[in-house]
Design a protein around this motif. Structure first.
Motif, PDB file in Angstrom:
ATOM      1  N   GLU A  72      38.907  37.577 -18.179  1.00  0.00           N
ATOM      2  CA  GLU A  72      38.312  38.847 -17.142  1.00  0.00           C
ATOM      3  C   GLU A  72      36.965  39.051 -16.673  1.00  0.00           C
ATOM      4  O   GLU A  72      36.749  40.649 -16.350  1.00  0.00           O
ATOM      5  N   ARG A  73      36.036  38.326 -16.857  1.00  0.00           N
ATOM      6  CA  ARG A  73      34.440  38.618 -16.432  1.00  0.00           C
ATOM      7  C   ARG A  73      33.864  37.737 -15.473  1.00  0.00           C
ATOM      8  O   ARG A  73      33.921  36.891 -15.476  1.00  0.00           O
ATOM      9  N   PHE A  74      33.537  38.666 -14.634  1.00  0.00           N
ATOM     10  CA  PHE A  74      31.961  37.072 -13.531  1.00  0.00           C
ATOM     11  C   PHE A  74      31.370  37.839 -13.231  1.00  0.00           C
ATOM     12  O   PHE A  74      31.589  39.202 -12.856  1.00  0.00           O
ATOM     13  N   SER A  75      30.213  37.043 -13.168  1.00  0.00           N
ATOM     14  CA  SER A  75      28.885  37.714 -13.667  1.00  0.00           C
ATOM     15  C   SER A  75      28.536  37.016 -12.098  1.00  0.00           C
ATOM     16  O   SER A  75      28.377  35.675 -11.966  1.00  0.00           O
ATOM     17  N   LEU A  76      27.751  37.709 -11.202  1.00  0.00           N
ATOM     18  CA  LEU A  76      27.133  37.304 -10.423  1.00  0.00           C
ATOM     19  C   LEU A  76      25.533  37.313 -10.818  1.00  0.00           C
ATOM     20  O   LEU A  76      24.792  37.919 -11.030  1.00  0.00           O
ATOM     21  N   ILE A  77      24.948  36.269 -10.111  1.00  0.00           N
ATOM     22  CA  ILE A  77      23.039  35.736 -11.183  1.00  0.00           C
ATOM     23  C   ILE A  77      22.248  35.661  -9.835  1.00  0.00           C
ATOM     24  O   ILE A  77      22.975  35.053  -8.939  1.00  0.00           O
ATOM     25  N   LEU A  78      21.541  36.377  -9.891  1.00  0.00           N
ATOM     26  CA  LEU A  78      20.543  36.363  -8.528  1.00  0.00           C
ATOM     27  C   LEU A  78      19.113  35.711  -9.475  1.00  0.00           C
ATOM     28  O   LEU A  78      18.587  36.649  -9.934  1.00  0.00           O
ATOM     29  N   GLU A  79      18.997  34.338  -9.217  1.00  0.00           N
ATOM     30  CA  GLU A  79      18.066  33.496 -10.164  1.00  0.00           C
ATOM     31  C   GLU A  79      16.656  34.076  -9.388  1.00  0.00           C
ATOM     32  O   GLU A  79      15.617  34.258 -10.964  1.00  0.00           O
ATOM     33  N   SER A  80      16.022  34.469  -8.386  1.00  0.00           N
ATOM     34  CA  SER A  80      15.119  34.675  -8.593  1.00  0.00           C
ATOM     35  C   SER A  80      14.894  35.744  -7.309  1.00  0.00           C
ATOM     36  O   SER A  80      14.809  35.515  -6.192  1.00  0.00           O
ATOM     37  N   ALA A  81      15.159  37.416  -7.546  1.00  0.00           N
ATOM     38  CA  ALA A  81      15.640  38.466  -6.161  1.00  0.00           C
ATOM     39  C   ALA A  81      14.723  38.596  -6.057  1.00  0.00           C
ATOM     40  O   ALA A  81      13.379  38.097  -5.939  1.00  0.00           O
ATOM     41  N   SER A  82      14.625  38.149  -4.019  1.00  0.00           N
ATOM     42  CA  SER A  82      14.518  38.591  -3.293  1.00  0.00           C
ATOM     43  C   SER A  82      14.559  39.764  -2.347  1.00  0.00           C
ATOM     44  O   SER A  82      15.386  40.021  -2.252  1.00  0.00           O
ATOM     45  N   THR A  83      13.541  40.759  -1.306  1.00  0.00           N
ATOM     46  CA  THR A  83      13.148  41.381  -0.530  1.00  0.00           C
ATOM     47  C   THR A  83      14.994  41.445   0.429  1.00  0.00           C
ATOM     48  O   THR A  83      15.753  42.691   0.403  1.00  0.00           O
ATOM     49  N   ASN A  84      15.177  40.419   0.787  1.00  0.00           N
ATOM     50  CA  ASN A  84      16.492  40.438   1.102  1.00  0.00           C
ATOM     51  C   ASN A  84      17.773  39.962   0.503  1.00  0.00           C
ATOM     52  O   ASN A  84      18.943  40.220   1.331  1.00  0.00           O
ATOM     53  N   GLN A  85      17.636  40.371  -0.717  1.00  0.00           N
ATOM     54  CA  GLN A  85      18.978  40.344  -1.303  1.00  0.00           C
ATOM     55  C   GLN A  85      19.233  41.882  -1.438  1.00  0.00           C
ATOM     56  O   GLN A  85      20.375  41.947  -2.787  1.00  0.00           O
ATOM     57  N   THR A  86      18.677  43.006  -1.104  1.00  0.00           N
ATOM     58  CA  THR A  86      19.128  43.946  -1.407  1.00  0.00           C
ATOM     59  C   THR A  86      19.713  44.159  -0.601  1.00  0.00           C
ATOM     60  O   THR A  86      20.149  44.217   0.736  1.00  0.00           O
ATOM     61  N   SER A  87      21.151  44.954  -1.106  1.00  0.00           N
ATOM     62  CA  SER A  87      22.140  45.072  -1.228  1.00  0.00           C
ATOM     63  C   SER A  87      23.038  45.708  -1.920  1.00  0.00           C
ATOM     64  O   SER A  87      22.933  45.985  -2.812  1.00  0.00           O
ATOM     65  N   MET A  88      24.510  46.087  -0.614  1.00  0.00           N
ATOM     66  CA  MET A  88      25.771  46.240  -2.047  1.00  0.00           C
ATOM     67  C   MET A  88      26.509  45.570  -2.194  1.00  0.00           C
ATOM     68  O   MET A  88      26.943  44.568  -1.309  1.00  0.00           O
ATOM     69  N   TYR A  89      26.606  45.282  -3.511  1.00  0.00           N
ATOM     70  CA  TYR A  89      27.156  44.237  -4.054  1.00  0.00           C
ATOM     71  C   TYR A  89      28.350  44.991  -4.250  1.00  0.00           C
ATOM     72  O   TYR A  89      29.083  45.765  -5.432  1.00  0.00           O
ATOM     73  N   LEU A  90      29.592  43.988  -4.638  1.00  0.00           N
ATOM     74  CA  LEU A  90      31.203  44.476  -4.833  1.00  0.00           C
ATOM     75  C   LEU A  90      31.808  43.765  -5.301  1.00  0.00           C
ATOM     76  O   LEU A  90      31.904  42.047  -4.456  1.00  0.00           O
ATOM     77  N   CYS A  91      33.089  43.231  -6.162  1.00  0.00           N
ATOM     78  CA  CYS A  91      33.331  42.869  -6.999  1.00  0.00           C
ATOM     79  C   CYS A  91      34.752  43.190  -6.876  1.00  0.00           C
ATOM     80  O   CYS A  91      35.180  44.578  -6.670  1.00  0.00           O
ATOM     81  N   ALA A  92      35.568  41.745  -6.525  1.00  0.00           N
ATOM     82  CA  ALA A  92      37.027  42.264  -6.473  1.00  0.00           C
ATOM     83  C   ALA A  92      37.667  41.156  -7.491  1.00  0.00           C
ATOM     84  O   ALA A  92      37.263  40.494  -7.892  1.00  0.00           O
ATOM     85  N   SER A  93      39.000  41.421  -7.822  1.00  0.00           N
ATOM     86  CA  SER A  93      39.738  40.717  -8.167  1.00  0.00           C
ATOM     87  C   SER A  93      41.384  40.741  -7.307  1.00  0.00           C
ATOM     88  O   SER A  93      41.725  42.086  -7.219  1.00  0.00           O
ATOM     89  N   SER A  94      42.253  39.336  -8.101  1.00  0.00           N
ATOM     90  CA  SER A  94      43.957  39.816  -7.404  1.00  0.00           C
ATOM     91  C   SER A  94      44.143  38.609  -8.115  1.00  0.00           C
ATOM     92  O   SER A  94      43.883  38.031  -8.842  1.00  0.00           O
ATOM     93  N   SER A  95      45.684  39.017  -7.981  1.00  0.00           N
ATOM     94  CA  SER A  95      46.377  38.185  -7.989  1.00  0.00           C
ATOM     95  C   SER A  95      47.369  37.483  -6.928  1.00  0.00           C
ATOM     96  O   SER A  95      46.851  37.890  -5.634  1.00  0.00           O
ATOM     97  N   SER A  96      47.906  35.785  -7.309  1.00  0.00           N
ATOM     98  CA  SER A  96      48.482  35.813  -5.943  1.00  0.00           C
ATOM     99  C   SER A  96      49.974  36.094  -5.713  1.00  0.00           C
ATOM    100  O   SER A  96      50.117  36.267  -4.208  1.00  0.00           O
ATOM    101  N   VAL A  97      49.950  37.683  -6.945  1.00  0.00           N
ATOM    102  CA  VAL A  97      51.126  38.166  -6.166  1.00  0.00           C
ATOM    103  C   VAL A  97      50.585  39.843  -5.780  1.00  0.00           C
ATOM    104  O   VAL A  97      51.337  40.648  -5.454  1.00  0.00           O
ATOM    105  N   GLU A  98      49.436  40.611  -6.225  1.00  0.00           N
ATOM    106  CA  GLU A  98      49.082  41.283  -6.018  1.00  0.00           C
ATOM    107  C   GLU A  98      48.288  41.720  -4.693  1.00  0.00           C
ATOM    108  O   GLU A  98      47.645  41.064  -4.663  1.00  0.00           O
ATOM    109  N   ALA A  99      47.578  42.625  -4.654  1.00  0.00           N
ATOM    110  CA  ALA A  99      46.047  43.335  -3.872  1.00  0.00           C
ATOM    111  C   ALA A  99      45.094  42.959  -4.200  1.00  0.00           C
ATOM    112  O   ALA A  99      45.251  42.679  -5.975  1.00  0.00           O
TER     113      ALA A  99
END
Lengths: 111, 114
Positions: A72-99
């Motif tokens: 149920e959990r998926f983590s995104l790691i920025l090892e050493s943040a930089s200014t070019n990583q300023t952004s909107m981050y979106l997580c999504a999930s899906s199954s083979s039969v669902e949107a």
């Protein structure tokens, strides 16, 4: 009724910091994804996972890593943040039969 | 390589108008096509999912059509309201199966004026 939850709506971090973005889904989906969204560039896939402990690179994985220790959990790691990583981050999930279901997004600013 | 294009990039209409948003894709071997709505600073909300075997899907005032052979989908919004103001995105899965990895268009930003 929230199905994909991103832990933070807004984050401000300093250059060089290690940053963790957390995403949790309650739909028992196999697949989870991290995208970033930037003006003029649209949504781009960073990493995805089809199962626990599995991860695959998307289109722009440089500077990022991910962790999926539980289904149920998926983590995104920025090892050493930089200014070019300023952004909107979106997580999504899906199954083979669902949107795909998206979280509400995390607006990250790196200063 | 699959590419998804949305035209126009922005649209402003008076309240009550019926309108059509366009989405085109270069590879017709798609598994499905999704339309999403995004409010400023927010995540994506799924509006309609059309499977490759379907021609259209309807939800309330929204109707989405799919023509695989021509590589096009349209989102029809009937009797537009100011609350419909948002960015609308279409997306198709990478490859011909439901991989979940989506290729997005750049979106159409809609403003409905009272």
């Amino acid at each position: 009724d929230v199905k994909v939850t991103q832990s933070s709506r807004y984050l401000v971090k300093r250059t060089g910091e290690k940053v963790f973005l957390e995403c949790v889904q309650d739909m028992d989906h196999e697949n989870m994804f991290w995208y970033r969204q930037d003006p003029g560039l649209g949504l781009r896939l960073i990493y995805f996972s089809y199962d626990v402990k599995m991860k695959e690179k998307g289109d722009i994985p440089e500077g990022y890593s991910v962790s999926r220790e539980k289904k149920e959990r998926f983590s995104l790691i920025l090892e050493s943040a930089s200014t070019n990583q300023t952004s909107m981050y979106l997580c999504a999930s899906s199954s083979s039969v669902e949107a795909d279901t998206f979280g509400s997004g995390t607006r990250l600013t790196v200063v | 390589k699959q590419e998804v294009t949305q035209i126009p990039a922005a649209l402003s209409v008076p309240e009550g108008e019926n309108l059509v948003l366009n989405c085109s894709f270069t590879d017709s071997a798609i598994y499905n096509l999704q339309w999403f709505r995004q409010d400023p600073g927010k995540g994506l909300t799924s509006l309609l999912l059309i499977q490759s075997s379907q021609r259209e899907q309807t939800s309330g005032r929204l109707n989405a059509s799919l023509d695989k052979s021509s590589g096009r989908s349209t989102l029809y919004i009937a009797a537009s309201q100011p609350g419909d103001s948002a960015t609308y995105l279409c997306a198709v899965p990478l490859g011909s199966s439901n991989t979940g990895k989506l290729i997005f268009g750049q979106g159409t930003t809609l403003q409905v004026k009272p």
